[in-house]
Design an enzyme around this catalytic site. Structure first.
Site, PDB file in Angstrom:
ATOM      1  CB  CYS A 255      -0.884   0.048   1.239  1.00 61.46           C
ATOM      2  SG  CYS A 255      -1.842  -1.432   1.550  1.00 61.46           S
TER       3      CYS A 255
HETATM    4  O1  KQY Z   1      -4.656  -1.257   1.208  1.00 61.17           O
HETATM    5  C1  KQY Z   1      -4.149  -0.253   0.776  1.00 61.17           C
HETATM    6  N1  KQY Z   1      -3.747  -0.220  -0.490  1.00 61.17           N
HETATM    7  C2  KQY Z   1      -4.122   1.066   1.519  1.00 61.17           C
HETATM    8  C3  KQY Z   1      -4.477   1.071   2.926  1.00 61.17           C
HETATM    9  C4  KQY Z   1      -4.836   2.469   3.347  1.00 61.17           C
HETATM   10  C5  KQY Z   1      -5.215   2.595   4.750  1.00 61.17           C
HETATM   11  C6  KQY Z   1      -5.471   4.008   5.142  1.00 61.17           C
HETATM   12  N2  KQY Z   1      -5.590   4.180   6.547  1.00 61.17           N
END
Ligand code: KQY
Length: 352
Positions: free
Chosen positions: A341
């Site tokens: 992420c």
């Molecule tokens: O799973 C993702 N690609 C991003 C997670 C974002 C979490 C924000 N608090």
């Protein structure tokens, strides 16, 4: 869109600082981000975007080989607010700049405002010298995975959620994915990982590890809500054919934990109107699938001594030409995501 396991010319990250996401003034998260950047930088160029206020701090904490550029953002999830790079038949690289609404806008989004995040893709594409397609379509990079051979993997929970593109049908959404990613086949899984706050991103649940191969987060505990989610995903993957008509081989990786936020961790996170509250006892969306496939290595999250070694063994077997580097990323997990992420690959273009 090339697959993540194809060659990269670089990787982008953003620097964590907001105290309503990252505990203790973001210092533990900054240490984890620096360790991740250092691991990726062993085999590809890493650039980290950082606010003016944090520039000197980030520069001091990151290895000299990592390029640091001033870039404002609302938080540090470049997978989701950054561009998705695509390459044409001549090897020319361009970027898709999806509309970003903080994972659901005013109906379930995680913070307000998100205007700086929505500009991140454009800024990265300027620095990369890549042309930009601005998509009037809400999508985050963590909501899609591709095999680079015409197949896209995603979830119904996320892409069909009315807080993304309420005016579009499933067929319209598939058409947008085909148009922007150059895919011909979309494989829909059902729900994302239990308690995933993004609304079911694929990048916590499953990913391509090579053409025809998918890794899936798994649990043997039938009482865990994750069991039904993973079982449903497994069944759908077994029924699916990819863009080349192949059946998929599924590699199950047992999830860590379950893991929960401690009282001390929750106390270290600022409360803020409009941001998701953090509470002691919250189950964390922990999965080993959220790794980053770099040129020379796979950088994977570690968080549970009972499960880490077995997960690493599977990832090593799936990527025999790469080193597998584990990083303790509990502090990234506390922010709601993990290594995948907070990274965004730039695929290699012709002549670069
Ligand atoms: O799973 C993702 N690609 C991003 C997670 C974002 C979490 C924000 N608090």
């Amino acid at each position: 869109m090339p697959a993540e396991f194809e060659r990269h010319s670089g990787c982008w990250m953003l620097w964590p600082e907001r105290p309503d996401t990252w505990r203790d003034g973001a210092k533990p998260a900054q240490a984890a981000f620096a360790a991740i950047a250092a691991a990726i930088a062993t085999g590809e160029a890493v650039t980290v975007g950082v606010s003016g206020e944090q520039f000197q701090n980030a520069r001091a904490r990151l290895p000299p080989a990592v390029r640091v550029v001033e870039m404002s953002s609302n938080d540090a999830w470049v997978r989701d607010c950054g561009p998705t790079f695509v390459v044409d038949a001549k090897g020319r690289r361009r970027g898709v700049d999806w509309t970003f609404n903080a994972w659901g806008g005013l109906h379930g989004g995680l913070y307000f405002p998100w205007d700086r995040d929505d500009e991140v893709a454009q800024k990265i594409l300027q620095i990369e010298g890549a042309e930009r397609y601005r998509a009037g379509f809400v999508l985050e990079g963590g909501a899609i995975h591709v095999d680079g051979q015409g197949t896209c993997l995603t979830t119904e929970e996320c892409l069909l959620n009315p807080n993304r593109n309420p005016e579009l049908s499933r067929a319209d959404i598939e058409a947008e994915l085909r148009r922007y990613l150059g895919v011909s086949t979309v494989i829909w899984l059902g729900k994302g990982v239990h308690r995933d706050e993004t609304g079911g991103h694929i990048d916590e649940l499953a990913c391509f590890t090579g053409p025809g191969h998918v890794a899936l987060t798994w649990t043997e505990d039938r009482k865990d809500p994750q069991y039904e989610i993973s079982l449903d995903a497994l069944r759908r993957l077994h029924q699916a054919r990819d863009a080349r008509g192949r059946r998929l081989t599924v590699h199950r990786i047992h999830q860590p934990g379950p893991l929960y936020m401690t009282a001390a961790e929750a106390a270290g996170i600022d409360a803020r109107a409009g941001s998701r509250p953090r509470r002691a006892g919250d189950r964390l969306p922990a999965s080993y699938i959220n790794f980053y496939i770099a040129n020379q290595c796979v950088v994977m999250p570690l968080y549970d001594k009972r499960r880490d070694a077995a997960a690493m063994r599977i990832v090593r077997r799936l990527f025999p030409t790469r080193k597998v580097l584990g990083v303790d990323t509990r502090d990234v997990l506390l922010g709601g995501g993990n290594i995948h992420c907070i990274t965004q690959q730039v695929p290699r273009a012709a002549g670069r």
